[in-house]
Enzyme design. Structure first.
Site, PDB file in Angstrom:
ATOM      1  CE1 TYR A 261      -4.102  -0.488  -4.819  1.00 16.03           C
ATOM      2  CE2 TYR A 261      -4.542  -2.842  -4.987  1.00 16.03           C
ATOM      3  CZ  TYR A 261      -4.356  -1.719  -4.226  1.00 16.03           C
ATOM      4  OH  TYR A 261      -4.427  -1.806  -2.859  1.00 16.03           O
TER       5      TYR A 261
ATOM      6  CB  VAL B 237      -0.355  -5.853   4.148  1.00 18.10           C
ATOM      7  CG1 VAL B 237      -1.599  -5.192   4.693  1.00 18.10           C
ATOM      8  CG2 VAL B 237      -0.419  -6.042   2.654  1.00 18.10           C
TER       9      VAL B 237
ATOM     10  CE1 TYR C  44      -4.552   0.905   4.471  1.00 19.06           C
ATOM     11  CE2 TYR C  44      -3.234  -0.277   6.095  1.00 19.06           C
ATOM     12  CZ  TYR C  44      -3.491   0.067   4.778  1.00 19.06           C
ATOM     13  OH  TYR C  44      -2.722  -0.431   3.781  1.00 19.06           O
TER      14      TYR C  44
ATOM     15  CB  SER D  21      -0.920   0.031   1.218  1.00 22.53           C
ATOM     16  OG  SER D  21      -2.016  -0.805   1.011  1.00 22.53           O
TER      17      SER D  21
ATOM     18  CE  LYS E 177      -4.173   1.513  -1.361  1.00 22.57           C
ATOM     19  NZ  LYS E 177      -4.181   0.445  -0.364  1.00 22.57           N
TER      20      LYS E 177
END
Lengths: 308, 308, 308, 308
Positions: free
Chosen positions: A190, A260, A242, A66, A69
């Protein structure tokens, strides 16, 4: 800042971090990730003055997940502009887990923010046509000063084979006309971005570029515009961890993004970039040892945004 | 900073702000608030150097409403400590409106954060027994350096007569054992705090205390501890503008709390405190002109947290 | 129908029912209810031909609880008409628990149906001014042919002291202008209705009136209009067993309403009324033994609506 | 029943139905469906005595859409048994629209019932391996006594090209391990079943089989088991009209399933089967004229389940 003291503090942070590793778990929902060494732990700190501090497994390669991102958001802002990005995704923390579908379907005509999966898929959709994975890899290599950055085919294949929930999110976005390209293409881009193999040092380098307003302090090269960096750091602060982002901002107090794969990217604004690797995760999916280490460093060196 | 230039910029901000007043509306759900003059607008800026800049209706009294959540949070942190506060409320943005019930019931055993109504009621419950409204008024007078601060009985009565939704939230909290005192007592304390009559200048004074780490820069008096102020500023940043907090943090970039009475409390860390009054609100319940003014000032003077 | 065989079957049903009692639990959220004898079990069946079959604790008094929702709905339909009732509450199963708040707040401007707490509160509000508790008790005595029916003050007080969640629902309804009377008055009427002490025989009598289209088969007295009874039976079928209603309709197949006091009211249309008492409840709040007994009787005597 | 009177009543029902056609709309989310003639209206009633009553466009072919959920549920119950079906889907009305994702994700480890899209996809998954589309077409032809029943390739292609939301639901089911086959295969089977071209007469025939306990009254052939038919009729009653099911059960009172192609399948138990075609839909996706017609017939001929 005394160099010896700082190195000593990093070593102390490692010690504290190691103690909580047993309380976390390696991510298992992607089979390849489950193979990671739970007890691995590494940190790298790159300062604006050009010092590099490291400890532990700082050269071990792991997938960025992630944290990519952050890179795609940077590129989207640079290539499409803030208005086009805002048209695709919101800037609001969602109060929900990273793979939430409910919020998207109930409350909103666009994903809450670019740091959750739905938002990152929308950003990937925006980038298709304007760039491609090869170029994004190249950009990533430059931003992380990591010529050895490589695509981890095994993790990519493992993830593509088990990403049913992301596919569901993708098709939901398609049904709401938020995604205009082929869903499978968007998912591939992605997931490929998530599968870049990086090290704690690569992350520290990227974090320093962000800390330094988009400029590489070593050679003065402008890699990202100041306005892009400002947006990205703010969103990392409010949404990067998150549904634990708010408390992390209160207790640690600088922009951080987790993945992760075990990575953490932390920006101590105008001072330094921190990269951490530790695949044992807490219940929210964030590196459990890294959390402890960053909190310790923040308190020891007054790194909180609102330090007094 | 050139004083003339700054005063000129404040006046320019006022001009820009006035232009959007017609696009907003005065809050009507509390009958007394509906009587406010929609076109009123005022600003006060108090700097650490002791300068006070003002423009427009900076001395008009209006009720503090949700901005009182900042004060009760400060007092709760000082009197009960961070752990006790965290035990009652979360620190996470909710992605929902200020009076949301759904999130509370579905996802959580405590309110998302102390800046939404459910969280503020939980904080009020925590304070009962440890303080009372009279003392809280006294504390507020000191923090805002406003000896004329007064309780607006009319607004209080009007609000108590129409707060059915807050009462529902209160009873839901009671049913979940989050509130231990009598619900009506908690509601009364919460609503009384909302009914304090303040001015833009009072808010600017409070904001400066927060900007200055809890210390009054004029006399060196320690009014709040550094750790309390750090927590409060972070939560204002991530949760202060309801479900518009994330975007406000990106575009303006400093801790701000709004109230439906038309007030805005903004902290430019280590530099100045800003208070604004303008009862014409945008769709999220935030002062519509104030938003424009703060964005203008942030850009003009590089006030964004992550300015380069 | 052979009388001996039917009595024998009822006794068999009791035996089957007793076996599952240990798997359930007495309701504890109202302290007075927690005092019930978990192993109590009784059944009464009243046929259109005037036969009364009983077994076990069929004369034990217990509070009617949610089964009173059937009575208040009957009275509301008779006194106000279908249109006025439909204006206050929907007729849709909610798929949610009896005390759900979320559905009400998210999806709807009125409660889903009159068999959940929010809907029953709305119906109680409708009745205030048109009737009162004394008259409702009188009506209940007549519908249940139970002159000894009495108000259980202890349960009422216990329930009023612990109904925080119902109070939250009441205030939420008030905030949405669904309730027009004083919330506390509405709660009192609703709770008083729940506190009527009945027996399995009383329930069987009421069920028979419903089975017989509103007419007492013994004396031909018209107690309820045919159209009222039709509406009530349909809603009992689709919504009477909370979020277990659908499966109960499939597997048992006749209108039934449960109460957390342990009561069940079952209507075998045009044939008989069944009342059951057994305070050991399943996870959805329905009498666990009664469920088994009704399923057995339905299968044995082809009582399913769509029996072949 | 007087035949002339009944035919006259059907004609009257048509007249009433036609009046509301303008207030509805043809489904547009599947492009091919948008081409339907909004003003088409037809009805067929097949009685157990072998009479066929018709009016209007009773021989026009249209796609069965969601009414196919009744057929696949029948086949699943016959081939796999009630327990296996219940293991895949619930039996509870959801209180949500036909294409809801939220309920599935939030509250449940399986779809609420087999009449909503998520539930029908789960049933389709169950059938793969045990049957195939060719056999299902054959079964459908027999159940509807319609040898001309045909697969509408155009509608199928149009639907497969625009079913992003169903694909999202399919992948969400996959991510929760509710679907075990390939998602695309499941979608294809589900969509193919929706694309069968039927007439009002075909639906009336199927409805009569259900009304008659699974037996064809004309030749005594057992097409479906009694227990399958009982389950299916109950679920049609509680869940057949989406989030309008409860009110429809109260006001009309017999099992009915609608499809967005404009079809309605109604079972007047032990008496007759009704098929209706009218592509102008109300806001819940049900044939607007059919609703009015069924209500009129129910009242005129006391067809309500709980008629007195």
């Amino acid at each position: 800042m005394d160099k010896k003291l700082f190195q000593y503090s990093i070593d102390s942070a490692m010690e504290l971090g190691r103690k909580v590793i047993p309380y976390g778990d390696v991510a298992t929902y992607i089979p390849e990730l489950a193979k990671a060494d739970k007890h691995a732990l590494g940190i790298a700190v790159q300062t604006r003055q050009g010092e590099l501090y490291t400890a532990g497994d700082c050269s071990t390669r792991f997938t960025i997940q992630s944290i990519s991102k952050v890179i795609t958001l940077c590129v989207a802002l640079e290539k499409c502009g803030y208005a086009a990005v805002l048209d695709k995704v919101g800037m609001e923390p969602s109060g929900e887990a990273f793979n939430s579908i409910v919020e998207l379907d109930l409350n909103s005509n666009k994903p809450y923010n670019p740091m959750i999966n739905s938002g990152a898929l929308a950003i990937a959709d925006l980038l298709i046509g304007k760039t491609n994975f090869t170029e994004l890899m190249e950009i990533s290599r430059r931003l992380m000063k990591d010529p050895d950055l490589r695509f981890d085919e095994k993790v990519y294949q493992s993830e593509m084979a088990t990403c049913a929930r992301n596919r569901a999110i993708g098709w939901l976005l398609k049904s709401k006309d938020i995604i205009s390209n082929d869903v499978e293409e968007v998912l591939k881009l992605y997931t490929a971005m998530c599968s870049m193999g990086v090290t704690a040092v690569s992350l520290a380098n990227l974090a320093l570029i962000l800390a330094n307003g988009g400029v590489d302090p070593q050679n003065g090269e402008w890699l990202l515009s100041a306005s892009t960096v400002k947006v990205v750091k703010t969103i990392m602060l409010t949404c990067g961890m998150y549904d634990g982002s708010g408390r992390f901002a209160v207790e640690v107090g600088f922009p951080t993004k987790s993945g992760v794969g075990g990575g953490l990217l932390s920006v101590v604004d105008k001072e330094m970039g921190i990269g951490i690797y530790g695949p044992s995760l807490d219940s929210k999916g964030n590196c459990i040892a890294g959390n402890v280490m960053l909190k310790y460093l923040s308190q020891t060196f007054n790194m909180h945004l609102f330090h007094s």
